[in-house]
Write an enzyme that holds these catalytic residues in place. Structure first.
Site, PDB file in Angstrom:
ATOM      1  N   ASP A 269      -0.944  -7.416   1.706  1.00 33.45           N
ATOM      2  CA  ASP A 269      -0.207  -6.254   1.843  1.00 33.45           C
ATOM      3  C   ASP A 269       1.268  -6.374   1.900  1.00 33.45           C
ATOM      4  OD1 ASP A 269       0.069  -3.514   1.486  1.00 33.45           O
ATOM      5  OD2 ASP A 269      -0.427  -3.288   3.623  1.00 33.45           O
TER       6      ASP A 269
ATOM      7  N   SER B 265       4.354   2.462   8.482  1.00 37.49           N
ATOM      8  CA  SER B 265       4.035   1.237   7.177  1.00 37.49           C
ATOM      9  C   SER B 265       5.419   0.641   6.694  1.00 37.49           C
ATOM     10  CB  SER B 265       3.242   1.727   6.220  1.00 37.49           C
ATOM     11  OG  SER B 265       1.930   1.867   6.928  1.00 37.49           O
TER      12      SER B 265
ATOM     13  N   HIS C 288       0.802  -1.109   0.055  1.00 37.30           N
ATOM     14  CA  HIS C 288      -0.119   0.194   0.084  1.00 37.30           C
ATOM     15  C   HIS C 288       0.966   1.342  -0.078  1.00 37.30           C
ATOM     16  CE1 HIS C 288       0.160   0.055   4.599  1.00 37.30           C
ATOM     17  NE2 HIS C 288       0.409   1.298   4.358  1.00 37.30           N
TER      18      HIS C 288
END
Lengths: 374, 240
Positions: free
Chosen positions: B91, B184, B42
């Site tokens: 992901d 992230s 992402h």
């Protein structure tokens, strides 16, 4: 407008007025927010009444989790409808006007559900002040009120037979959430139009069956996916290629899987590890004639290991039918794998096969804390 | 990282910063081999062109280049083909660097788990990153200790999302230590017997980390993807 974002700059101003030559500037867009895909309208316009500028922003907003989680409390039958009128406001495609919810719909939602939020220490979203919405005016529809068409549950909910909604993921989770337990009925995969793994009864969407990625513990979802001929082998994506092409150094499957895992080390009884190649899906040993240390390095790297530490030639006692030998001009073959440099169908004068030990790259080490005199 | 502390330089030598101009740091990432980095898919939404990215290693303070810093351009970005933007599943992404890094005590690869190797709930591990601290974005790398939570317990925090076997949850019920925006792609690592550190998770998603209602962080379960990771490195290195 085609060449720039039409958001605030356009609004109702003449900037995007078709007369000045700009091509159409309809600000209506189709609703893609999954939560609100079952409304009596299917176009929306941003910004919405919560200040979100796009549907993506709305989809990850706090409100898009809050309202659906409130629905199962049955605080108000049309709460989800109200939530969608402010998350994805209706857009009148003929006038590009945004149609708000009526004040009464907002007030009913707030009166009946705000107290439920209070029980868990949460507040009603600040910028859903109902006074900003118009009163219902029966003769011209300038605002939205629910009618019999309006669905009580969103697509992210399961509608209980006894009425009311529960969140979709609660369906068949082993715990009854509907008053009449209907969310735990007909839970077989077939009833839900899903595919069942034989080994653990797990239900899978049909889209993941035979897609090259195993999902069942025993990979059954990737079995019986194609019907190759006897002299063919099945690629990971279920294409068929001739057995002769398997591990020949040239990619033939469109996902290149005929050239995967071709080189391995097989342990022998005396704990040396023989270099073996799965040419035509049959295990072959590698003849040591002409072998060089650079080839050991390439083989170790190809198997995801570190530098070679030991390369040996092991005499072969048995009569081996299938040797792989280095092709004559292997030094000139570029960008390659070890098995691409080897050809079948030749004898091995020395009758020695290659045994290899590769090191394992070190990892996960932290420098020791330095000792500093204070 | 919420509720963490500033890391000592060199303490997490596999931690890297995935950067793109003009904003600089966008996501965390993890060095797994001289030329390969793992992060989450992402991070590349809307920016899948390798040419706009670079990766920085061996740095603690993003605002102060250090003599141990190494910067590499990105040659290839491989997103997991099943990555689902809508439910943030699968992901994970693997990135090939334009050239090898040189291994120093400040730049070291992390170990990968065995395929399917799982972590017991209540195991303590570490998360690191330059993400939001709750009141500001830090320049210095932050670290925090978190406890692994079972998937069942984790699901109870996220009604609207489905927690899958591609995910690992970690954090405290009270939500004191958590990852946040900007973390992230960064590592969730656990120390193994013998002192080696192993990468079990990549920071992926969670509740809105600085809102009142907190829940555990959700991480991509690296051991689920070992076969895929090895395949991608092999294909990019030997078959293309």
């Amino acid at each position: 407008c085609l060449y720039s974002s039409c958001l605030d700059s356009c609004g109702d101003s003449s900037l995007c007025d078709p007369d000045n030559g700009l091509s159409n500037c309809s600000q209506c867009e189709p609703i893609t927010l999954e939560l609100c895909m079952n409304l009596p309208y299917n176009h929306t316009k941003y910004p919405n009444y919560l200040g979100h500028r796009t549907q993506k922003e709305a989809s990850i907003s706090w409100e898009s989790s809050l309202f659906p989680a409130l629905v199962p409390t049955n605080c108000y039958k049309y709460l989800m409808f109200f939530a969608c009128t402010i998350l994805v406001p209706k857009c009148d495609v003929t006038t590009s006007q945004r149609i708000p919810p009526c004040r009464a719909l907002c007030e009913h939602s707030k009166e009946r559900c705000e107290s439920v939020l209070g029980i868990v220490g949460l507040q009603w979203p600040e910028d859903t002040d109902c006074s900003q919405f118009p009163e219902e005016n029966l003769d011209n529809k300038t605002c939205l009120m629910p009618d019999e068409e309006v669905e009580e549950c969103s697509p992210s909910h399961f509608k209980c037979h006894s009425g009311g909604c529960v969140l979709a993921f609660r369906r068949c989770d082993g715990q009854a959430d509907c008053d009449d337990d209907s969310d735990e009925e007909n839970c077989g995969c077939k009833e839900r139009d899903l595919w069942e793994c034989p080994s653990n009864k797990q239900c899978l969407k049909h889209t993941v069956i035979c897609d090259g990625f195993p999902d069942c513990p025993d990979n059954m979802d990737e079995k019986n996916c194609s019907f190759c001929q006897d002299d063919e082998l099945e690629c990971a994506n279920h294409e068929c290629v001739s057995r002769d092409l398997w591990c020949d150094g040239e990619v033939d499957c469109s996902d290149s899987s005929d050239e995967w895992d071709c080189v391995t080390l097989s342990k022998t009884v005396d704990s040396s590890s023989l270099l073996s190649v799965h040419r035509s899906a049959t295990e072959h040993y590698v003849c040591a004639d002409g072998w060089q240390e650079t080839l050991s390095q390439l083989a170790c790297w190809q198997m995801g290991l570190g530098e070679p530490s030991v390369t040996e030639s092991i005499p072969e006692e048995e009569e081996i039918q299938q040797w792989l030998r280095l092709r004559s001009n292997w030094e000139n073959v570029s960008g390659t794998t070890v098995h691409k440099l080897l050809v079948p169908g030749q004898s091995c004068p020395s009758r020695n096969k290659i045994s290899l030990l590769c090191t394992k790259e070190d990892c996960g080490r932290r420098p020791a804390a330095r000792m500093n005199k204070r | 990282i919420l509720g963490g502390r500033t890391s000592r330089p060199g303490r997490w030598p596999w931690q890297c910063s995935l950067q793109s101009e003009p904003s600089g740091h966008i996501c965390g990432c993890v060095l797994i081999a001289k030329k390969w980095v793992l992060t989450v898919a992402h991070c590349f939404e809307g920016r899948e062109n390798a040419a706009v990215w670079k990766v920085v290693f061996g740095v603690n303070n993003l605002d102060h280049p250090s003599v141990y810093m190494q910067t590499r351009l990105v040659k290839t970005i491989v997103l997991h083909p099943r990555y689902s933007r809508a439910v943030v599943d699968y992901d994970i992404s693997i990135v090939e660097l334009s050239e090898d890094i040189s291994e120093t005590s400040y730049v070291q690869p992390i170990c990968l788990p065995r395929p399917g190797q799982s972590l017991e709930p209540d195991t303590y591990c570490y998360i690191t990153g330059w993400g939001h601290m709750g009141n500001k974005m830090p320049f210095k790398l932050q670290e925090g200790e978190v406890r692994i939570i079972s998937l069942e317990q984790c699901q109870s925090y996220f009604d609207m999302k489905t927690i899958t076997t591609r995910m690992i949850c970690a954090g405290y019920e009270s939500g004191t230590v958590d990852s946040c925006m900007g973390d992230s792609g960064g590592p969730l690592v656990c120390e193994q017997p013998g002192g080696q550190w192993t990468l079990f998770g990549l920071t992926s998603w969670g509740s809105i980390c600085f809102s009142k209602v907190l829940g555990p962080g959700v991480y991509s379960n690296v051991s689920y993807f070992i076969g895929w990771i090895e395949k991608q490195i092999y294909i990019q290195s030997f078959l293309l």
